[in-house]
Design a protein around this motif. Sequence first.
Motif, PDB file in Angstrom:
ATOM      1  N   ARG A 157      97.226  35.523  46.020  1.00 11.11           N
ATOM      2  CA  ARG A 157      95.766  35.452  46.105  1.00 11.11           C
ATOM      3  C   ARG A 157      95.175  34.950  44.784  1.00 11.11           C
ATOM      4  NH1 ARG A 157      91.123  39.097  46.188  1.00 11.11           N
ATOM      5  NH2 ARG A 157      89.809  38.386  47.887  1.00 11.11           N
ATOM      6  N   ILE A 184      97.629  31.596  58.154  1.00  9.55           N
ATOM      7  CA  ILE A 184      96.436  32.344  58.568  1.00  9.55           C
ATOM      8  C   ILE A 184      96.743  33.180  59.803  1.00  9.55           C
ATOM      9  CG2 ILE A 184      94.096  32.097  59.511  1.00  9.55           C
ATOM     10  CD1 ILE A 184      93.924  29.494  57.712  1.00  9.55           C
ATOM     11  N   ASN A 213      96.866  37.322  59.837  1.00 11.90           N
ATOM     12  CA  ASN A 213      95.849  38.043  60.605  1.00 11.90           C
ATOM     13  C   ASN A 213      96.400  38.831  61.791  1.00 11.90           C
ATOM     14  OD1 ASN A 213      93.575  37.402  59.042  1.00 11.90           O
ATOM     15  ND2 ASN A 213      93.455  35.395  59.973  1.00 11.90           N
ATOM     16  N   LYS A 215      97.648  26.796  58.678  1.00 11.81           N
ATOM     17  CA  LYS A 215      97.205  27.428  59.932  1.00 11.81           C
ATOM     18  C   LYS A 215      98.170  28.526  60.356  1.00 11.81           C
ATOM     19  CE  LYS A 215      93.514  25.016  60.692  1.00 11.81           C
ATOM     20  NZ  LYS A 215      92.215  25.607  60.445  1.00 11.81           N
ATOM     21  N   ARG A 265      93.398  33.021  51.442  1.00 15.63           N
ATOM     22  CA  ARG A 265      93.044  33.948  50.351  1.00 15.63           C
ATOM     23  C   ARG A 265      92.358  35.200  50.893  1.00 15.63           C
ATOM     24  NH1 ARG A 265      88.865  35.257  47.330  1.00 15.63           N
ATOM     25  NH2 ARG A 265      89.210  35.818  45.173  1.00 15.63           N
ATOM     26  N   ARG A 266      91.407  35.016  51.810  1.00 14.13           N
ATOM     27  CA  ARG A 266      90.726  36.174  52.409  1.00 14.13           C
ATOM     28  C   ARG A 266      91.702  37.054  53.178  1.00 14.13           C
ATOM     29  NH1 ARG A 266      86.701  32.355  52.953  1.00 14.13           N
ATOM     30  NH2 ARG A 266      87.370  31.690  55.028  1.00 14.13           N
ATOM     31  N   ALA A 267      92.580  36.430  53.944  1.00 15.76           N
ATOM     32  CA  ALA A 267      93.557  37.188  54.723  1.00 15.76           C
ATOM     33  C   ALA A 267      94.494  37.972  53.804  1.00 15.76           C
ATOM     34  CB  ALA A 267      94.343  36.254  55.635  1.00 15.76           C
ATOM     35  N   GLU A 315      90.646  30.710  53.544  1.00 13.34           N
ATOM     36  CA  GLU A 315      90.934  31.665  54.628  1.00 13.34           C
ATOM     37  C   GLU A 315      92.250  32.396  54.367  1.00 13.34           C
ATOM     38  OE1 GLU A 315      90.659  34.134  57.720  1.00 13.34           O
ATOM     39  OE2 GLU A 315      89.065  32.848  56.963  1.00 13.34           O
ATOM     40  N   ASP A 360      88.974  24.939  52.961  1.00 12.19           N
ATOM     41  CA  ASP A 360      88.589  26.024  53.864  1.00 12.19           C
ATOM     42  C   ASP A 360      89.808  26.823  54.307  1.00 12.19           C
ATOM     43  OD1 ASP A 360      85.935  25.264  53.657  1.00 12.19           O
ATOM     44  OD2 ASP A 360      85.871  24.296  55.632  1.00 12.19           O
ATOM     45  N   ASP A 361      90.902  26.130  54.626  1.00 14.39           N
ATOM     46  CA  ASP A 361      92.129  26.820  55.029  1.00 14.39           C
ATOM     47  C   ASP A 361      92.683  27.667  53.888  1.00 14.39           C
ATOM     48  OD1 ASP A 361      91.984  25.747  57.561  1.00 14.39           O
ATOM     49  OD2 ASP A 361      93.688  24.379  57.306  1.00 14.39           O
TER      50      ASP A 361
END
Length: 89
Positions: free
Chosen positions: A79, A25, A29, A22, A63-65, A61, A57-58
């Motif tokens: 990544r 993330i 971000n 968390k 990875r996307r960030a 997220e 899911d974390d």
Amino acid sequence: MRRSIARCSPTQARARAFSLGKLAILELNVGDASQGLIHGERALSAEAPLKSRRAKDDLAEIRRALGRRADVTGAAESRSRLTQVLKSA
């Protein structure tokens, strides 16, 4: 969040891993992306198995960030590692 991580005992590896995820993330971000990368790596290498849907899911997220933070040294490698972990999970 940092206080929560610091207060986790060695027997609370899973809770520490979730908190690190968390924090990663959040930092990636809206904070210090370099710190976010470090926290994400720590979450990934935690002693706890991250096999739950929430954990996956974390990690996704993070990875996307990281994909949005190509300017951070090591982001592409992290990544890629997350991609492999998520494929094998």
